[in-house]
Design a protein around this motif. Sequence first.
Motif, short mmCIF file in Angstrom:
data_model
loop_
_atom_site.label_atom_id
_atom_site.label_comp_id
_atom_site.label_asym_id
_atom_site.label_seq_id
_atom_site.Cartn_x
_atom_site.Cartn_y
_atom_site.Cartn_z
N ALA A 354 0.81 -1.21 0.00
CA ALA A 354 0.00 0.00 0.00
C ALA A 354 0.85 1.26 0.00
N ALA A 355 2.07 1.15 0.50
CA ALA A 355 2.96 2.31 0.57
C ALA A 355 3.96 2.32 -0.57
N ASP A 356 4.36 1.15 -1.03
CA ASP A 356 5.51 1.05 -1.93
C ASP A 356 5.15 0.78 -3.38
N GLU A 357 3.91 0.34 -3.63
CA GLU A 357 3.52 -0.01 -4.99
C GLU A 357 2.39 0.88 -5.47
N GLU A 358 2.14 0.88 -6.78
CA GLU A 358 0.96 1.55 -7.28
C GLU A 358 -0.24 0.64 -7.04
N VAL A 359 -1.21 1.14 -6.28
CA VAL A 359 -2.43 0.38 -6.00
C VAL A 359 -3.50 0.88 -6.96
N PHE A 360 -3.88 0.02 -7.91
CA PHE A 360 -4.77 0.43 -8.99
C PHE A 360 -6.17 -0.08 -8.73
N GLY A 361 -6.88 0.60 -7.87
CA GLY A 361 -8.22 0.23 -7.47
C GLY A 361 -8.64 1.09 -6.30
N PRO A 362 -9.86 0.95 -5.79
CA PRO A 362 -10.39 1.87 -4.78
C PRO A 362 -9.92 1.59 -3.36
N ALA A 363 -8.61 1.42 -3.18
CA ALA A 363 -8.04 1.16 -1.87
C ALA A 363 -7.06 2.28 -1.52
N ALA A 364 -7.28 2.94 -0.38
CA ALA A 364 -6.49 4.10 0.03
C ALA A 364 -5.62 3.74 1.23
N ALA A 365 -4.43 4.32 1.25
CA ALA A 365 -3.52 4.18 2.38
C ALA A 365 -3.40 5.53 3.07
N VAL A 366 -3.62 5.57 4.39
CA VAL A 366 -3.58 6.82 5.15
C VAL A 366 -2.41 6.75 6.13
N PHE A 367 -1.52 7.76 6.07
CA PHE A 367 -0.30 7.79 6.86
C PHE A 367 -0.34 8.96 7.84
N ARG A 368 0.20 8.73 9.02
CA ARG A 368 0.33 9.78 10.04
C ARG A 368 1.76 10.32 10.03
N VAL A 369 1.88 11.65 9.96
CA VAL A 369 3.20 12.30 10.02
C VAL A 369 3.16 13.41 11.06
N GLU A 370 4.34 13.81 11.52
CA GLU A 370 4.42 14.82 12.58
C GLU A 370 4.14 16.22 12.07
N ASP A 371 4.70 16.56 10.90
CA ASP A 371 4.60 17.94 10.44
C ASP A 371 4.75 18.00 8.92
N ASP A 372 4.78 19.22 8.40
CA ASP A 372 4.87 19.41 6.95
C ASP A 372 6.15 18.82 6.38
N ASP A 373 7.25 18.97 7.10
CA ASP A 373 8.53 18.46 6.59
C ASP A 373 8.48 16.94 6.41
N GLU A 374 7.93 16.25 7.39
CA GLU A 374 7.84 14.80 7.27
C GLU A 374 6.83 14.41 6.18
N ALA A 375 5.79 15.23 6.00
CA ALA A 375 4.81 14.97 4.94
C ALA A 375 5.47 15.02 3.57
N ILE A 376 6.30 16.03 3.35
CA ILE A 376 6.98 16.15 2.05
C ILE A 376 7.98 15.02 1.87
N GLU A 377 8.68 14.67 2.94
CA GLU A 377 9.64 13.57 2.86
C GLU A 377 8.94 12.28 2.43
N LEU A 378 7.78 11.99 3.02
CA LEU A 378 7.04 10.79 2.67
C LEU A 378 6.43 10.91 1.28
N ALA A 379 5.92 12.09 0.94
CA ALA A 379 5.34 12.29 -0.39
C ALA A 379 6.35 11.97 -1.49
N ASN A 380 7.61 12.32 -1.26
CA ASN A 380 8.65 12.11 -2.26
C ASN A 380 9.35 10.76 -2.15
N ASP A 381 8.96 9.97 -1.14
CA ASP A 381 9.59 8.66 -0.93
C ASP A 381 8.90 7.62 -1.81
N THR A 382 9.02 7.79 -3.10
CA THR A 382 8.41 6.89 -4.08
C THR A 382 9.17 7.02 -5.38
N ARG A 383 9.16 5.97 -6.17
CA ARG A 383 9.82 6.06 -7.48
C ARG A 383 8.94 6.79 -8.49
#
Length: 465
Positions: A354-383
Amino acid sequence: MDSHNPATGERLETYDDHDEGDIEDILASADDAFESWAETPITERQQLLERAGELLREREDEYAELISEEMGKPIAESRAELEKCAWVCDFYAERADEFLADEALGSEPHSRTFVSYEPLGAVLAVMPWNFPFWQVFRFAAPHLTAGNVGLLKHASNVPGCALAIEEIFRDAGYPEGVFSTLLAGSDAIEDVIADDRLDAVTLTGSEGAGRAVAEQAGSELKKHVLELGGSDPFVVCADADLEAAAETAATARTINSGQSCIAAKRFIVVDEVYDDFLDRFVSEMESLEVGDPLASDTDVGPQAREDLMTDLHEQVEESVAAGATLECGGEPLDREGYYYPPTVLSEPPRDSPAADEEVFGPAAAVFRVEDDDEAIELANDTRYGLGGSVWTEDLDRGERLAREIEAGCVFVNELVKSDPRLPFGGVKASGHGRELAEAGIHEFVNRKTVWVQSAGADDDVPDTE
């Protein structure tokens, strides 16, 4: 080549494949058509495109039903797809001559220098099933109007849509050979790309398909544009309008029954509002109506094929086994057809599907982060790097975060979408090149520099490279 209704599993129609002889005839026809088509005044090409848009509107009921029956899209979304196709026809019918006008550039005295935009030739479009009309018109509207001829290799589960699109261009008055459909499997495409009569190729599809086409097109030194997969982040800041964010999040995840490259897939929420957003989001997802794609009140239809539903369920199960919490959905529906419910997984491990692959269907992954900086770090942590969305009431903050997300397009307080007026495309493993707008029509033209020196002028201009 069979088409099946994913809502029932029943066969709709059987179509004869094009064999080697048929493909040779289609290539020859395209080659024959190119010279005269390229010399056709652009105003005439624009008029034909305008007529194609009119036909899309006139036949909306027929084609919307065809889309929904072949790949399962809810009928309201099929209608919206056709309206968007007509829009892109209108856009280039109005603007193509402006985009392709000679561009004057300054150089030396007594000379005139400019860039002219001239068609390349035959362009092969390898297109997917998920937006069976839009993906094709997104290619055809600009590039046929630029003077190229088009060959369509559509996905094998939407042959009816492929032939309907060919019918539109034919009925609009396009000359024979300017746009043709190849009803052939992927194994035939290698020979088509290698053919000297083909000049360029564009593909919208999976990362694997993109790599294969890019490798061959590169070896043949042929221009190519790729729009591949995505795992778009949907970042929710502490000051976001949570009601609007949750409502849009459900739409962004389940549009086209979740089968969209630019669908929001990873929902990254700052801890301060995480629990509130998750509750609202799960409620929105559970409220969606799953059912017959031909019914007007359906929000989510079936997955396009049984194997796609199976792959999606395996990703969900593996993510739960790895530690994700299943908030809703998570099991194929016990009914005829390939139905999978809106599904929410909270806090999946970073190395889970759910975090590392493209999920092609109506399944959502929801992540908890501390702040904006961690949000951007996770947003960009993908190929991937196709699109992204940021939700905040501080527009300066939204723009700053949008600039930090590594993607081809980022929207603030809006879901990711393509628009004929705006360039569209990705970075990293989401592809390269751009479609739509002025940038898109320039992808498959020769940007020719022309220098015209006045007779009798000084000719002692340095000869340098």
